[in-house]
Design an enzyme around this catalytic site. Structure first.
Site, mmCIF file in Angstrom:
data_model
loop_
_atom_site.group_PDB
_atom_site.id
_atom_site.type_symbol
_atom_site.label_atom_id
_atom_site.label_comp_id
_atom_site.label_asym_id
_atom_site.label_seq_id
_atom_site.Cartn_x
_atom_site.Cartn_y
_atom_site.Cartn_z
ATOM 1 N N TYR A 181 32.905 42.274 33.822
ATOM 2 C CA TYR A 181 33.948 41.343 33.400
ATOM 3 C C TYR A 181 34.574 41.900 32.121
ATOM 4 O O TYR A 181 34.166 41.562 31.003
ATOM 5 C CB TYR A 181 33.362 39.959 33.112
ATOM 6 N N PHE A 216 34.732 30.110 42.544
ATOM 7 C CA PHE A 216 36.064 29.716 43.005
ATOM 8 C C PHE A 216 36.085 28.265 43.469
ATOM 9 O O PHE A 216 36.876 27.893 44.334
ATOM 10 C CB PHE A 216 36.576 30.631 44.128
ATOM 11 N N GLY A 249 39.696 27.716 44.618
ATOM 12 C CA GLY A 249 39.852 27.628 46.061
ATOM 13 C C GLY A 249 40.374 28.925 46.639
ATOM 14 O O GLY A 249 39.874 30.009 46.346
#
Length: 299
Positions: A69, A215, A219
Site C-alpha cells: 500500500y 470493498f 461495492g
C-alpha cells in the site's frame, strides 16, 4: 448519541485467535493518496496521520495494511508507524503478503514461498515492530496454497508472526490452510451489490473464523471507491435512519454475522467518524431484506 461520540466498541468484539478486536476496524489503503493506490497522488501527510490517531481515539484497535500500500512519497505502513508508535498495547495491525510491486509501483510476479519471509521482514521494518500481529496470505490465483501457507506457519513458529489469515480465498484454500495451521480470518470481496463472498462468509461462520470483507462500501467500484450511483433501496434505508448510504452499507455488513469485521478505509477525518458511528446502527429485519434484494435482483 452523535457520530463524534460513537466508539468502535459499539459494533461489538471478536477474537482473532487470542487477539480481541472491536468489529469496526480501519483499512489503511486510502491513506496513501487518491486511488488507485498504486498510482495515487500523495495526500496530505499530516491529515493522514491525524486520521490514524483519530481512529484509535474512537476505539478502533484493528487496522488493516500492507507493505504494497504505497503511492508516490507515501507508505501506509510508514504513516501508521509515525502516527502510532509507540503502539497502544491493544492495537492489532493486520498486514498482507504475497503480491509484489517494484519501486515504480508496478505489479511484479507474486512472491514464492521462500520470498515470504522477506515480505514479512519488510512489513516489520516499515511498521517498526518486532512481530506482526496478523498476516494474511493474499492468494493470487493459485489452486494450492499449501507451500505458501506452510512458509508463513514456519514464521509463526519462529515468533515473527502471531496469527495467520488468508485473503481472496476459496473454501478449498481454507481447507488447505487449516490442515497446516490455525486460520483466524478470511478477507474476501463482499458487499450489498456484489455478494461474491457469501459462500465464504457462511463457511467461516461454521468454523468460527472471522470474515473480513473488503470493498464493502465501494461495492463494484473496487479500488476506485463508491463511484456508482447509489441504489434506491440503500438511500431509502439511509433516509429512515437519517444517516449516509455508506453507514447503511457498513451496518448491513456487520449484521451479516457476529464473526464479520468491517475495515472501511478513508483519508477524510469526517468520513472516519461517520464510518465508526455505523457500528451503532441496528437495521430491522425488513430493512435487511430490502437491502438483500439488491444482490438477488442481479443474480
Amino acid at each position: 448519541m452523535t457520530s463524534s461520540t460513537v466508539s468502535a466498541a459499539a459494533a461489538g468484539t471478536w477474537l482473532l485467535g487470542d487477539l480481541k478486536v472491536n468489529r469496526m476496524g480501519f483499512g489503511a489503503m486510502r491513506l496513501t493518496g487518491s486511488v488507485p493506490f498504486h498510482r495515487g497522488i500523495p495526500g496530505d501527510r499530516g491529515q493522514a496521520m491525524r486520521v490514524v490517531r483519530r481512529a484509535v481515539e474512537l476505539g478502533v484497535n484493528h487496522i488493516d495494511t500492507a507493505a504494497f500500500y504505497f503511492s508516490r512519497l507515501r507508505s501506509a505502513n510508514e504513516l501508521i508507524n509515525s502516527a502510532l508508535a509507540p503502539y497502544p498495547n491493544d492495537i492489532v495491525i493486520a498486514t498482507k503478503v504475497g503480491p509484489a510491486r517494484d519501486a515504480s509501483g508496478e505489479w511484479t510476479t507474486p512472491a514464492r514461498p521462500d520470498q515470504l519471509r522477506g515480505q514479512v521482514e519488510e512489513n516489520l521494518r516499515q511498521l517498526g515492530r518486532d512481530h506482526l500481529d496478523l498476516v494474511n496470505l493474499r492468494i493470487m490465483g493459485q489452486d494450492s496454497i499449501s507451500e505458501h501457507f506452510g512458509a508463513l506457519a514456519e514464521l509463526r513458529d519462529a515468533g515473527l508472526v502471531r496469527q495467520l489469515g488468508i485473503s481472496n480465498a476459496r473454501p478449498e484454500h481454507l481447507s488447505q490452510a487449516l490442515a497446516i495451521a490455525p486460520v483466524v480470518c478470511v478477507q474476501n470481496r463482499h458487499s450489498i451489490d456484489e455478494p461474491s463472498g457469501e459462500r465464504m462468509l457462511r463457511t467461516c461462520a461454521v468454523h468460527g473464523i472471522a470474515f473480513v470483507p473488503f470493498f464493502s462500501v465501494a461495492g463494484q467500484g473496487h479500488e476506485a471507491g463508491a463511484v456508482h450511483a447509489e441504489h434506491d433501496n440503500v438511500c431509502a434505508v439511509a433516509r429512515t435512519h437519517g444517516v449516509s448510504p455508506t453507514q447503511i452499507r457498513l451496518a448491513w455488513t456487520l449484521q451479516q454475522g457476529d464473526h464479520v469485521l468491517a475495515i472501511p478505509g478513508t483519508g477524510n477525518p469526517e468520513h472516519l467518524v461517520d464510518n465508526v458511528a455505523a457500528g451503532a446502527l441496528r437495521l430491522t429485519k425488513r430493512e435487511l431484506q430490502l437491502l438483500d434484494s439488491i444482490s438477488h435482483a442481479g443474480s
